[in-house]
Design an enzyme around this catalytic site. Structure first.
Site, mmCIF file in Angstrom:
data_model
loop_
_atom_site.group_PDB
_atom_site.id
_atom_site.type_symbol
_atom_site.label_atom_id
_atom_site.label_comp_id
_atom_site.label_asym_id
_atom_site.label_seq_id
_atom_site.Cartn_x
_atom_site.Cartn_y
_atom_site.Cartn_z
ATOM 1 N N GLY A 2 0.830 -1.203 0.000
ATOM 2 C CA GLY A 2 0.000 0.000 0.000
ATOM 3 C C GLY A 2 0.862 1.249 0.000
ATOM 4 N N PRO A 61 6.777 -22.272 -0.553
ATOM 5 C CA PRO A 61 6.106 -21.165 0.144
ATOM 6 C C PRO A 61 7.073 -20.010 0.354
ATOM 7 C CG PRO A 61 5.653 -23.251 1.235
ATOM 8 C CD PRO A 61 6.739 -23.514 0.243
ATOM 9 N N GLY A 90 7.212 -15.838 1.911
ATOM 10 C CA GLY A 90 6.550 -14.743 2.608
ATOM 11 C C GLY A 90 7.336 -13.467 2.444
ATOM 12 N N CYS A 91 6.824 -12.394 3.003
ATOM 13 C CA CYS A 91 7.491 -11.097 2.887
ATOM 14 C C CYS A 91 7.102 -10.242 4.084
ATOM 15 C CB CYS A 91 7.076 -10.410 1.587
ATOM 16 S SG CYS A 91 7.813 -8.773 1.346
ATOM 17 N N HIS A 105 13.799 -12.548 -4.862
ATOM 18 C CA HIS A 105 12.762 -11.845 -4.104
ATOM 19 C C HIS A 105 13.155 -10.386 -3.866
ATOM 20 C CE1 HIS A 105 9.587 -11.821 -0.812
ATOM 21 N NE2 HIS A 105 10.290 -10.730 -0.520
ATOM 22 N N GLU A 106 14.397 -10.170 -3.430
ATOM 23 C CA GLU A 106 14.842 -8.805 -3.129
ATOM 24 C C GLU A 106 15.007 -7.973 -4.400
ATOM 25 O OE1 GLU A 106 14.494 -7.989 -0.180
ATOM 26 O OE2 GLU A 106 14.428 -10.017 0.631
ATOM 27 N N HIS A 141 11.805 -6.423 -5.370
ATOM 28 C CA HIS A 141 11.490 -5.210 -4.600
ATOM 29 C C HIS A 141 12.057 -3.958 -5.274
ATOM 30 C CE1 HIS A 141 9.323 -6.461 -1.073
ATOM 31 N NE2 HIS A 141 10.218 -7.388 -0.762
#
Length: 239
Positions: free
Chosen positions: A56, A154, A156-157, A199-200, A203
């Site tokens: 968000g 799996p 997560g973050c 993953h990073e 971002h």
């Protein structure tokens, strides 16, 4: 002083895509309230944060700017990296990108400490091909896939707190970039450590794992506890 220096750095890269948000509340206040606020110290929270920004926040959906070459080994960037390491270890994580502490710069920090092995059962640790990774700081990183075999596990973050889903990632990658001294390094990663890097890197491009997930596997990680506690459960955003 350090936060003021960081704001100067942010101003320098403003033309590279950094977003600024200001909010205001113009409700009328009584004279007594205004008087109290005048003398009461105000809490100021500016990035780099000591918590994880949450989905968000526009900073997580903005492509991060490259760190200018002449600032890579600066005190400003060193301060940001120190905050990233602090947050990484404070929340027992394995990776953090600068946007996750409110700074839209292309910096990632990764570390898989020996002690984290004990958190998961050995079969899970082995199935996910986890291994220790020393503290690794990469500025202006680039990622190249070296093994296109994919694995689905799996994921997560900390910026989507309390949820996880299965995500496919490449088995092996090559990560290149500069360290805090401005020296070019390259790191070969495979298994779970390659997943951390992918993953990073997402971002830094304004992407989250939920953009890549198998949506049918998306879960609240504490759903069983929610039922056991009749819903009286809180997801913490601070440690």
């Amino acid at each position: 002083m350090q936060l003021q220096i960081v704001r100067l750095l942010t101003w320098k890269i403003a033309n590279h895509g950094k977003r600024f948000i200001t909010t205001s509340n113009r409700k009328e206040k009584t004279f007594r309230k205004l008087y109290q606020e005048f003398w009461s110290p105000k809490s100021i929270h500016n990035p780099p944060y000591e918590h994880f920004t949450q989905i968000g926040d526009p900073v997580l959906r903005t492509k991060a700017a490259e760190v200018p070459g002449d600032l890579i080994n600066s005190k400003e960037v060193e301060h940001i990296v120190e905050k990233m390491i602090k947050v990484l270890r404070k929340f027992d994580c394995v990776g953090v990108a600068a946007p996750q502490i409110g700074i839209s710069l292309r910096i990632i920090v990764m570390e898989f400490r020996e002690g984290l092995i004990d958190i998961l059962p050995k079969p899970v640790y082995e199935a996910r091909k986890m291994s220790t990774l020393p503290l690794t700081v990469v500025i202006n990183p680039t990622l190249t896939v070296t093994n296109y075999e994919k694995h689905k596990h799996p994921e997560g973050c900390m910026s989507v707190r309390g949820y996880s889903a299965e995500v496919e990632r490449f088995h092996s990658v090559m990560l290149k970039g500069k360290n805090l001294s401005g020296v070019e390094n390259k790191v070969e990663l495979s298994g779970w450590n390659a997943r951390i890097a992918q993953h990073e890197m997402d971002h830094l491009d304004g992407k989250l794992y939920i953009d890549r997930m198998d949506s049918s596997t998306f879960i609240c990680t504490c759903w069983e506890t929610v039922n056991a506690k009749s819903g009286r459960v809180e997801i913490p955003f601070y440690k």
